[in-house]
Design an enzyme around this catalytic site. Structure first.
Site, PDB file in Angstrom:
ATOM      1  CB  CYS A   3      -0.901   0.000   1.233  1.00  0.00           C
ATOM      2  SG  CYS A   3      -1.852   1.528   1.425  1.00  0.00           S
ATOM      3  CG  ASP A  22      -2.378  -3.695  -0.705  1.00  0.00           C
ATOM      4  OD1 ASP A  22      -3.080  -3.835   0.309  1.00  0.00           O
ATOM      5  OD2 ASP A  22      -2.051  -2.588  -1.167  1.00  0.00           O
TER       6      ASP A  22
END
EC number: 1.7.1.13
Length: 158
Positions: A56, A63
């Protein structure tokens, strides 16, 4: 039919068949291409990356996504080891889901100039919201069979 395989020393530009360092960024990563011995035939190639990881850009948290890359090759094929290294370079790269997915599709399309390419990025929830991102180039060549990507929409436990 393919010719006799070349030894790595005969393919100095390729990463295949040799030890290479993991690229630290997508810009640093090299995507190799190899000639398509079936360039006169329309067909589909599918790469599946069920454990894609990036960061992120705001929090630095990891992620995770399931990527599906389909393409109808032209004169060139993506060399799969270089694709693996390219995708791995996102592990320390901060970008939003949409940017990662579309950038990967555009980079592959730029490198190999396929007749058609699509990418589906099926991202696992962050903040309770799964994000699915889809991008493609132009129109699919007539007569090419493209199976569904087969990644179910995220449902959680409900």
């Amino acid at each position: 039919m393919s010719k006799t395989p070349r030894k790595p020393s005969q393919s100095p530009a390729l990463q295949l068949g040799r030890a290479v360092d993991w690229p630290q960024t997508p810009d640093e990563a090299k995507l190799d291409r190899v000639p398509n011995p079936q360039a006169d035939t329309d067909y589909l190639v599918r790469f599946t990356a069920p454990e894609f990881t990036s960061l992120c850009p705001v929090t630095g948290q990891p992620d995770f996504a399931h990527l599906m890359i389909d393409y109808a090759p032209g004169a060139w094929l993506v060399e799969s080891k270089s694709l693996k290294l390219y995708l791995a370079s996102f592990r320390s790269h901060g970008a939003f889901h949409e940017d990662c997915t579309v950038a990967i599709g555009k980079r592959i399309a730029q490198e190999i100039k396929p007749k058609w390419l699509r990418i589906g990025g099926y991202w696992y929830p962050r903040g309770g919201i799964p994000i699915d991102v889809f991008w493609q180039t132009g129109k699919l060549p007539k007569g090419v069979w493209v199976p569904e990507q087969g990644v179910a929409t995220y449902r959680g436990r409900g």
